[in-house]
Design a protein around this motif. Structure first.
Motif, PDB file in Angstrom:
ATOM      1  N   PRO A 157      63.435 -42.772  76.697  1.00  0.00           N
ATOM      2  CA  PRO A 157      63.345 -44.213  76.982  1.00  0.00           C
ATOM      3  C   PRO A 157      61.918 -44.728  77.055  1.00  0.00           C
ATOM      4  O   PRO A 157      61.691 -45.939  76.968  1.00  0.00           O
ATOM      5  N   THR A 158      60.941 -43.818  77.211  1.00  0.00           N
ATOM      6  CA  THR A 158      59.543 -44.244  77.280  1.00  0.00           C
ATOM      7  C   THR A 158      58.966 -44.513  75.892  1.00  0.00           C
ATOM      8  O   THR A 158      58.045 -45.325  75.738  1.00  0.00           O
ATOM      9  N   ALA A 159      59.508 -43.856  74.867  1.00  0.00           N
ATOM     10  CA  ALA A 159      58.966 -43.997  73.516  1.00  0.00           C
ATOM     11  C   ALA A 159      58.965 -45.448  73.023  1.00  0.00           C
ATOM     12  O   ALA A 159      57.930 -45.943  72.542  1.00  0.00           O
ATOM     13  N   PRO A 160      60.066 -46.212  73.080  1.00  0.00           N
ATOM     14  CA  PRO A 160      59.998 -47.603  72.618  1.00  0.00           C
ATOM     15  C   PRO A 160      59.080 -48.476  73.456  1.00  0.00           C
ATOM     16  O   PRO A 160      58.467 -49.421  72.939  1.00  0.00           O
ATOM     17  N   VAL A 161      58.960 -48.169  74.750  1.00  0.00           N
ATOM     18  CA  VAL A 161      58.073 -48.957  75.614  1.00  0.00           C
ATOM     19  C   VAL A 161      56.623 -48.773  75.183  1.00  0.00           C
ATOM     20  O   VAL A 161      55.873 -49.748  75.025  1.00  0.00           O
ATOM     21  N   VAL A 162      56.198 -47.533  74.976  1.00  0.00           N
ATOM     22  CA  VAL A 162      54.820 -47.274  74.567  1.00  0.00           C
ATOM     23  C   VAL A 162      54.562 -47.837  73.172  1.00  0.00           C
ATOM     24  O   VAL A 162      53.511 -48.449  72.908  1.00  0.00           O
ATOM     25  N   TRP A 163      55.500 -47.638  72.254  1.00  0.00           N
ATOM     26  CA  TRP A 163      55.328 -48.166  70.888  1.00  0.00           C
ATOM     27  C   TRP A 163      55.129 -49.677  70.902  1.00  0.00           C
ATOM     28  O   TRP A 163      54.221 -50.218  70.252  1.00  0.00           O
TER      29      TRP A 163
END
Length: 356
Positions: free
Chosen positions: A340-346
């Motif tokens: 779930p952190t991947a789309p936030v950082v992207w």
């Protein structure tokens, strides 16, 4: 034994039937009868000390002037038990060793050949899907079709790297359609729950992982992925370290009793500091204040992701999704905060410094 039980007159049936030739009643005979027929009290044998008979059933040992060598002693109070030591709950040596090994493989593939890193993502996605679908089948009888999920999941990651967000969306839609069609080859009983779980698995694991592949397409893609990994790991480490040392207020006791509010503050603090450093020194055109916001967002998303998988595991009645990684559990137990952190950082990196 009290006096009344010793001096009570015997009745028929207690000492046996009365004597047929009993002496006539009268004052003279009453006194003699009282002396001769009064039952003798039964005195129990006093067991020798130290035998098996010595127990706590109330038999007092003889005392008094003749037994002055047995001076009563006050019972010694047992020392209070030491407070329980806090334990990590896992084999830390194994966890650290596996973590260092995985980190070395990831960093090496990330900075040497990007295509190899895409292969690492694909392997993690396929294994994660296998763990998730296996636990759903074992614990709930939900048979999400693994073959279309694994093939479609790999295609989603590759499409996200080659064609960006548009390619990832198309591959995701085709994967969902393949899940619906694949399940039609079996009896209709349970069709709805099986395909629902399959579509959920497609979005939960491979679709979220495509954002890592999309980060890698930028000119500083390796640095962006490294920032994403470092912030998530630092957030988890800060939550563990502060929560283990100072944690006393439960964050979500019904979902994950081990997580504390103090641990959440530790995750936020550690991630914000790491974010400021990474944005300042790793990301092109990045600034430290952007890193503070990025670290705050990562701490929130990583915590929610961890709680989300804890909710799934509680519903399934399991502790870990697998046993592939000693000291960690399964692959999904490591991807819970990363996915779930991947789309936030992207998204934040695109907003702050562009898509590159």
């Amino acid at each position: 034994m009290n006096d009344s039980s010793w001096g009570a007159p015997p009745t028929a049936g207690y000492w046996g039937p009365p004597d047929q030739g009993a002496a006539p009643a009268g004052p003279a005979y009453d006194e003699l009868d009282a002396q001769q027929t009064r039952p003798m009290p039964i005195v129990p044998d006093v067991p020798a000390s130290g035998g098996a008979q010595d127990d706590d059933r109330g038999a007092a040992r003889p005392g008094g002037p003749l037994f002055r060598d047995e001076t009563p002693q006050e019972p010694m109070s047992a020392p209070p038990p030491p407070p329980p030591k806090k334990r990590a709950g896992r084999d830390l040596r194994a966890a650290i060793g596996v973590g260092v090994g995985l980190g070395a493989v990831i960093v090496a593939s990330l900075f040497i050949v990007k295509a190899v890193f895409i292969g690492v993502i694909v392997v993690a996605v396929v294994v994660g899907l296998w763990e998730l679908t296996s636990r759903l089948d074992e614990k709930k009888g939900i048979k999400a079709p693994l073959v279309p999920l694994a093939v479609g999941g790999a295609a989603m990651v590759v499409a996200g790297y080659v064609r960006g967000a548009e390619g990832a969306w198309v591959a995701t839609a085709l994967t969902a359609l393949a899940v619906l069609a694949w399940r039609m080859t079996e009896p209709p009983e349970g069709y709805l729950k099986d395909v629902t779980a399959g579509v959920f698995a497609a979005f939960y694991v491979p679709f979220l992982a495509t954002f890592v592949a999309m980060m890698l397409t930028a000119d500083d893609g390796a640095q962006r992925v490294l920032t994403f990994l470092v912030l998530t790991i630092v957030s988890d480490t800060g939550a563990y370290a502060i929560g283990w040392r100072f944690g006393s207020h439960k964050l979500a006791p019904r979902i994950s009793p081990g997580k504390t509010r103090e641990g959440l503050f530790g995750a936020v603090g550690f991630a914000m500091v790491a974010g400021a450093l990474c944005m300042q020194f790793l990301i092109d055109d990045g600034t430290w204040w952007q890193g503070l916001l990025l670290g705050l967002a990562v701490a929130a998303s990583a915590t929610l992701g961890d709680l989300g998988e804890s909710m799934i595991k509680r519903d399934l009645g399991i502790k870990d999704m697998g046993t592939l990684l000693p000291g960690h559990g399964g692959i999904m137990d490591r991807l819970d905060s990363l996915l779930p952190t991947a789309p936030v950082v992207w998204l934040l990196l695109v907003v702050f410094v562009g898509s590159g």
